[in-house]
Write a protein that holds these residues in place. Structure first.
Motif, mmCIF file in Angstrom:
data_model
loop_
_atom_site.group_PDB
_atom_site.id
_atom_site.type_symbol
_atom_site.label_atom_id
_atom_site.label_comp_id
_atom_site.label_asym_id
_atom_site.label_seq_id
_atom_site.Cartn_x
_atom_site.Cartn_y
_atom_site.Cartn_z
ATOM 1 N N THR A 114 40.134 12.597 89.092
ATOM 2 C CA THR A 114 41.074 13.545 88.510
ATOM 3 C C THR A 114 42.468 13.199 89.022
ATOM 4 O O THR A 114 42.632 12.842 90.196
ATOM 5 C CB THR A 114 40.736 14.996 88.920
ATOM 6 N N ALA B 63 27.028 8.577 79.274
ATOM 7 C CA ALA B 63 28.476 8.433 79.164
ATOM 8 C C ALA B 63 28.864 7.937 77.769
ATOM 9 O O ALA B 63 29.862 8.371 77.199
ATOM 10 C CB ALA B 63 28.989 7.465 80.227
ATOM 11 N N THR C 33 32.174 14.471 84.102
ATOM 12 C CA THR C 33 31.946 13.453 85.134
ATOM 13 C C THR C 33 30.495 13.045 85.298
ATOM 14 O O THR C 33 30.217 12.079 86.001
ATOM 15 C CB THR C 33 32.434 13.964 86.503
ATOM 16 N N ARG D 138 35.389 11.083 93.054
ATOM 17 C CA ARG D 138 34.023 11.433 93.463
ATOM 18 C C ARG D 138 33.444 10.303 94.306
ATOM 19 O O ARG D 138 33.519 9.126 93.919
ATOM 20 C CB ARG D 138 33.138 11.704 92.254
ATOM 21 N N ALA E 223 34.056 8.947 88.896
ATOM 22 C CA ALA E 223 34.795 10.050 88.273
ATOM 23 C C ALA E 223 36.033 10.350 89.105
ATOM 24 O O ALA E 223 36.024 10.237 90.331
ATOM 25 C CB ALA E 223 33.905 11.280 88.168
ATOM 26 N N GLN F 185 41.415 13.594 83.485
ATOM 27 C CA GLN F 185 40.056 13.578 84.015
ATOM 28 C C GLN F 185 39.381 12.285 83.586
ATOM 29 O O GLN F 185 39.179 12.047 82.384
ATOM 30 C CB GLN F 185 39.253 14.774 83.507
ATOM 31 N N CYS G 105 36.318 10.272 83.016
ATOM 32 C CA CYS G 105 34.895 10.568 82.772
ATOM 33 C C CYS G 105 34.086 9.296 82.951
ATOM 34 O O CYS G 105 33.492 8.772 82.002
ATOM 35 C CB CYS G 105 34.706 11.154 81.375
ATOM 36 N N ASP G 106 34.077 8.782 84.146
ATOM 37 C CA ASP G 106 33.395 7.526 84.456
ATOM 38 C C ASP G 106 32.288 7.823 85.460
ATOM 39 O O ASP G 106 32.566 8.216 86.594
ATOM 40 C CB ASP G 106 34.388 6.524 85.046
#
Length: 509
Positions: free
Chosen positions: A235, A368, A361, A249, A233, A226, A228-229
């Motif tokens: 996956t 972040a 996300t 995303r 974001a 995953q 996490c940006d």
């Protein structure tokens, strides 16, 4: 219960038909498509849901076409590992790996093959349901116009009638049924017919989903990645030997993206054949009612969840299992407990998915940065790390008094749906384990080593050590060292008498 019409032949609809047919109930499955959907969608089921596939009779075949998931890695925008939550790929408490990755067409093929083995099920493809009628139905739910014969022997009467159009010919037909199951997905026709509305749980994001087959193994870690940006974001996961999935995303207002650019950090110079590229809007919604008269909603027709904890398909299969044994039991009071048990469970999983999605996300640059510190801390705390790996399935809860169908204020423990007359026999529901799924170790039953559910059968069961504390309900099984050589079941019982429902949920214990 003699006849059930199931609208929708996806995994939830076919699983429902199999579970009912195995219990002697005739089923007719109607689907607007003539063939199963050929492209992958769902990619994960947990060990609890695999027990449902075991009951259906396809678990061992499923294990051959799936791969155990190693857990979850959280990455930053440069794909550096921020946290890693590993799962044991060996057999877990329910007899299977805790996470299982697969290609949905493989599962649908197994389900369709099993369905074809049963004599009391008929599947009609190319049939679009246009109306359902039943006594007391709202006027808008009543089918209008002429209705031809069903062409199906013995499907004349019943509590409801289902009208459908044969798409190729335009013929209009109708069939009778005791119960109708709406398993027809997020855009459910049946949901509209019963007047149910979707409650918005306030999550909506557009994502691009890409499924591909690579020229060679990418050598990736065998769990879910995953990213996490907040800027993009994403996956990533491996589904088969050379099959992979990416999800990205989309930004607000973004209409076109360069898939090659998105995939390059994962592929390098390795080639990929894109099997599917589709834009999805991930939503969190739940129907305000799951039943009207003899008509029930299951799966995406009743609830829709973001994919962040991998419980979308699993929730629908849990619906099917919960409802199937209650329909087979024949006590109408049990049917009132379907929504009361499943809806809070589904809502809890949807909310967990929303929280997980935001944590992995969401947020802007400052959030972040904070998240990276927090996740790093979680990674270093064994207790919190263990919490992150715990099963996402909460216990069932249904408060009731003076009857199986009457709900009161939520109770902390117990109050689960019971068998007709069970409370009168002195075996009321309750106890600290009530509502939880029993474990499934290997046991020695009738000279063979089998998983526990095979010994339990599709009925109520009472497990005890020594002497039962209450009059046994259903199949009485004394748990001895000979039956339980590993000692896992005896350690779980701790000397208690436990009454299990047909879906392996603890009723009392």
């Amino acid at each position: 219960m003699d006849r059930v019409v199931i609208v929708g032949a996806g995994p939830v609809g076919v699983a429902s038909a199999i579970l009912l047919a195995q219990r002697g109930i005739r089923c007719l499955v109607l689907d607007r498509y003539e063939e199963p959907y050929p492209l992958p969608r769902a990619v994960h089921v947990d060990d609890e849901v695999l027990r449902i596939l075991q009951e259906i009779g396809v678990a061992d075949e499923f294990l051959r076409v799936s791969r155990p998931g190693l857990g979850l890695r959280l990455l930053d925008g440069r794909h550096r590992v921020m946290a890693e939550f590993r799962r044991d790929t060996a057999t877990g408490p329910h007899g299977y790996p805790q996470a299982n990755m697969f290609d949905q067409p493989d599962l649908e093929r197994l389900l369709r093959t099993r369905l074809a083995e049963l004599d009391n099920v008929e599947l009609i493809g190319g049939a679009e349901v246009t109306g359902v009628t039943w006594d007391g139905a709202p006027p808008g739910a009543r089918a209008q116009g002429g209705e031809g014969g069903s062409g199906i022997e013995g499907w004349g009467g019943g509590a409801a009638r289902v009208r459908y159009t044969v798409i190729r010919s335009g013929d209009v037909r109708s069939v009778g049924a005791d119960v109708v199951l709406g398993c027809d997905g997020a855009n459910s026709t049946v949901r509209g017919i019963i007047g149910a509305r979707l409650e918005d749980l306030r999550f909506e994001e557009r994502w691009l989903v890409v499924d591909g087959v690579c020229d060679r193994d990418l050598g990736a870690w065998g769990g879910v990645h995953q990213v996490c940006d907040p800027r993009r974001a994403a996956t990533f996961m491996q589904l088969g030997a050379l099959r992979y999935r990416w999800e990205f995303r989309l930004r607000p207002g973004e209409s076109t993206v360069d898939v090659d650019t998105l995939l390059t950090p994962w592929l390098g110079t390795i080639g990929v054949r894109v099997v599917r590229r589709a834009e999805y809007t991930f939503r969190a919604r739940i129907a305000d009612r799951w039943r009207a008269g003899p008509v029930f909603l299951l799966g995406d027709a009743a609830h829709q969840t973001p994919p962040f904890i991998g419980q979308g398909l699993g929730a629908g299969l849990r619906d099917a299992y919960n409802l199937a044994w209650k329909l087979a039991d024949g006590d109408p009071r049990l049917l009132a407990t379907y929504e009361a048990e499943r809806k809070p469970h589904a809502r809890a999983q949807i909310r967990l998915a929303i929280v997980a999605g935001w944590a992995m996300t969401g947020g802007q640059d400052r959030a972040a940065a904070v998240r990276r510190v927090v996740l790093g801390a979680i990674w270093r705390v064994p207790g919190l790390k263990g919490l992150a790996l715990r099963s996402t399935s909460p216990p069932l809860r249904l408060a009731r008094r003076r009857g199986l169908g009457r709900r009161t204020r939520p109770a902390r423990r117990g109050g689960l749906a019971g068998q007709a007359g069970l409370a009168d026999s002195g075996v009321a529901g309750g106890g600290r384990r009530a509502g939880r799924l029993a474990p499934q170790p290997l046991v020695v039953w009738e000279g063979r080593t089998v998983r526990l559910d095979e010994a339990l059968g599709d009925r109520w069961a009472t497990l005890f050590c020594g002497r039962p504390a209450v009059a046994p309900v259903g199949r009485a099984i004394e748990v001895t060292p000979e039956l339980d050589p590993s000692g896992r079941l005896r350690r779980w019982l701790r000397g208690r008498t436990v009454v299990l429902r047909p879906d392996r949920v603890v009723h009392r214990g």
